[in-house]
Design an enzyme around this catalytic site. Structure first.
Site, short mmCIF file in Angstrom:
data_model
loop_
_atom_site.label_atom_id
_atom_site.label_comp_id
_atom_site.label_asym_id
_atom_site.label_seq_id
_atom_site.Cartn_x
_atom_site.Cartn_y
_atom_site.Cartn_z
N HIS A 263 0.64 -1.09 0.08
CA HIS A 263 0.02 -0.12 -0.04
C HIS A 263 0.84 1.15 -0.05
O HIS A 263 0.70 2.29 -0.58
CB HIS A 263 -0.93 -0.14 1.26
CG HIS A 263 -1.76 1.11 1.21
ND1 HIS A 263 -1.67 2.43 1.90
CD2 HIS A 263 -3.08 0.94 1.00
CE1 HIS A 263 -2.44 3.23 1.60
NE2 HIS A 263 -3.57 2.46 1.10
N ALA A 377 9.65 13.61 19.07
CA ALA A 377 9.37 14.58 20.22
C ALA A 377 9.32 15.77 19.50
O ALA A 377 8.42 16.74 19.77
CB ALA A 377 10.47 14.24 21.17
N ASP A 406 8.30 15.16 25.64
CA ASP A 406 7.73 16.44 25.10
C ASP A 406 6.53 16.90 25.44
O ASP A 406 5.98 16.45 26.29
CB ASP A 406 7.67 16.16 23.25
CG ASP A 406 6.52 15.18 23.33
OD1 ASP A 406 5.42 15.48 23.79
OD2 ASP A 406 6.69 14.21 22.67
N ARG A 425 0.40 4.93 12.12
CA ARG A 425 0.39 6.55 12.03
C ARG A 425 -0.75 7.10 12.87
O ARG A 425 -1.97 6.72 12.41
CB ARG A 425 0.56 7.06 10.86
CG ARG A 425 1.96 7.11 10.36
CD ARG A 425 2.05 7.40 8.98
NE ARG A 425 1.51 6.49 8.05
CZ ARG A 425 1.59 6.45 6.92
NH1 ARG A 425 2.04 7.11 6.07
NH2 ARG A 425 0.70 5.31 6.26
N LEU A 439 9.37 4.48 15.09
CA LEU A 439 9.44 3.70 16.39
C LEU A 439 9.41 2.23 16.36
O LEU A 439 9.90 1.56 17.25
CB LEU A 439 8.00 4.04 17.00
CG LEU A 439 7.97 5.42 17.59
CD1 LEU A 439 6.65 5.64 18.14
CD2 LEU A 439 9.17 5.62 18.63
#
Ligand SMILES: Nc1ncnc2c1ncn2[C@@H]1O[C@H](COP(=O)(O)OP(=O)(O)OP(=O)(O)O)[C@@H](O)[C@H]1O
Ligand SMILES: [Mg+2]
Length: 476
Positions: A263, A377, A406, A425, A439
């Site tokens: 995708h 962050a 943060d 996401r 991550l």
């Protein structure tokens, strides 16, 4: 960028072997009694037969020994009487003996010693059963005490002395041994079959389950089929279920990854094609189209590069030894790099850490992990706020913790773990810029060092990511 508005991971993951899956476990094909059943069956049966015939023979021999004197009176009294009459006979002759015997015989409750000559005549003419006589003869020839039957030889003739048992029921024919033998054989057959079935059944279930998994039915579970068993075989069933569950999870995540990758690749490729088409139709836009093509090519290159890193991390680095790295220095460098980027965007970065924290690590990978977390962050923190990066020494000297905090929007509680999955996401700001791989790569790198990474929302607002590393980490 319209495509990237739709988080790829939000698509439902394709189910494993849809349509092929047999949720109904009754569909596990069971074969009729297998070889294992027959092996168990014959082994048990043979063992039972051997044990049965051994015990049977022992009992029979013992019984025969008991039967040897069954019709005679035993014990010291009989031995005494037999001995005394024999002496009377030896020294007093047949007349004295006859007188003594008839005297005893006439008395109520007297001693009934029988004396039979070799013509099988009893001295007082009392009847003697042939079986009793045979027993007395056998016992008289057997050495040992007490001598309850005795043979005396006088004037070339043999006389047999013994005391018949009183009040003994006359002997009937012995019961046939075939009934107990037959019953034993039938019972051992039934018992062996039951035991063999009990032991081989779960093995057959296991085998059928392995076949089902090999055929792609990863939702096969056999825990319920083990019933209330509490033994090693039941443990094996539970281990099988665990294994099948892990396999199912692994394969579904691999499929989802493949789906997300395709995708993700599709969007820049579609934009590349569109740019080429536009340049062909309207040559005057060529410059703009080439810029666009270059941007998309760079993006594709980055995506493929990150995917390669991720797949290398997932495959494991085969125990490559790490080099000695100072975690404080490494984090400071990453923080410095991020500071430029942050200050240009009106944010600040502060680093807390002093001294040295030496670890065995793969510096480049740790650098990637720290960079991904710190850049997130900086990307998500509110304008004018500070991103704080700290090396925390805990009471446990074996562990080093790096925290990156943060002042951004944070992450919904139920997504705190999901953000470490590839292509995840969230709906936060700045999401369109990334692939959602940062991550996932950070987690892979940290775990490869034997550590772990997690995220939590700060009480004062914003996200805090914690990277925990073992102080003496080896690279695994
Ligand atoms: N500091 C943070 N504050 C709020 N949300 C965050 C923060 N860090 C990560 N997230 C959420 O986790 C998601 C995954 O982060 P990750 O770094 O994996 O991907 P990305 O930053 O979107 O893209 P990439 O890192 O591949 O460029 C982000 O899209 C965002 O929604
Ligand atoms: Mg990121």
């Amino acid at each position: 960028m319209a495509d990237s508005e739709l988080p790829a991971s939000s698509l439902p993951p394709p189910a494993i072997g849809d349509g092929l899956l047999a949720t109904d476990h009754a569909s596990l094909t069971m074969r009729p009694m297998g070889r294992l059943f027959w092996k168990f069956f014959f082994a048990f049966w043979l063992a039972l037969l051997l044990a049965g015939s051994g015990v049977g023979s022992a009992v029979w021999l013992h019984q025969r020994a008991l039967d040897a004197g069954r019709d005679l009176e035993g014990g010291p009294r009989a031995a005494f009487l037999v001995g005394e009459t024999a002496i009377v006979f030896r020294y007093g002759g047949i007349r004295a003996l006859r007188e003594l015997l008839s005297d005893w015989d006439a008395r109520e409750g007297g001693a009934h010693v029988f004396v039979v000559d070799d013509a099988e005549r009893e001295l007082l003419g009392r009847p003697v059963a042939a079986e009793t006589l045979a027993q007395a003869r056998r016992l008289a020839q057997r050495p040992g005490e007490p001598r309850i039957a005795r043979l005396e030889r006088v004037a070339e003739r043999d006389y047999l002395f013994f005391v018949p048992a009183e009040g003994r029921a006359p002997r009937h024919g012995a019961p046939s041994p075939w009934l107990p033998i037959l019953t034993g054989i039938l019972a051992s057959l039934g018992f062996s079959a039951l035991l063999a079935w009990y032991l081989s059944k779960p093995v057959r279930h296991l085998r059928a389950a392995f076949d089902a998994v090999a055929a792609g039915r990863l939702d096969t579970r056999i825990g319920a089929r083990m019933g209330r068993r509490r033994d090693e075989i039941a443990d094996l069933g539970r281990d099988f279920d665990h294994m099948a569950g892990q396999l199912q999870l692994l394969i579904s995540s691999q499929r989802r990854l493949l789906h997300d990758v395709s995708h993700e690749l599709r969007s820049p490729l579609a934009r590349l094609q569109a740019a080429i088409g536009l340049a062909r139709q309207r040559p005057e836009t060529l410059d703009g189209a080439l810029d666009r093509i270059e941007r998309e090519a760079i993006r594709l290159d980055r995506l493929v590069g990150e995917l390669l890193t991720l797949s290398r991390l997932e495959a494991g680095m085969g125990g490559t030894p790490g080099e000695e790295t100072d975690l404080v220095e490494l984090t400071r460098i990453v923080a410095e790099d991020a500071r430029f980027e942050a200050e240009a965007a009106g944010r600040r970065v502060r680093f807390f850490g002093d001294g040295e924290a030496l670890i065995q690590a793969h510096a480049e990978l740790l650098h990637r992990a720290l960079e991904n977390v710190i850049r997130n962050a900086v990307k998500f923190t509110d304008e004018g706020t500070v991103v704080e990066i700290a090396i925390v020494r805990t009471s446990d000297p074996e562990r080093l913790v790096v925290t990156v905090s943060d002042r951004g929007p944070g992450v919904p509680e139920d997504q705190l773990q999901a953000i470490f999955e590839p292509f995840f996401r969230g709906m936060s700001r700045g999401r369109a810029a990334g692939f959602g791989l940062g991550l996932a790569i950070a987690r892979g790198a940290v775990e490869a060092h034997g550590g772990h990474i997690c995220a939590l929302n700060r009480a004062c607002g914003g996200l805090q990511v914690e990277i925990v590393l073992p102080a003496q980490t080896g690279f695994g």
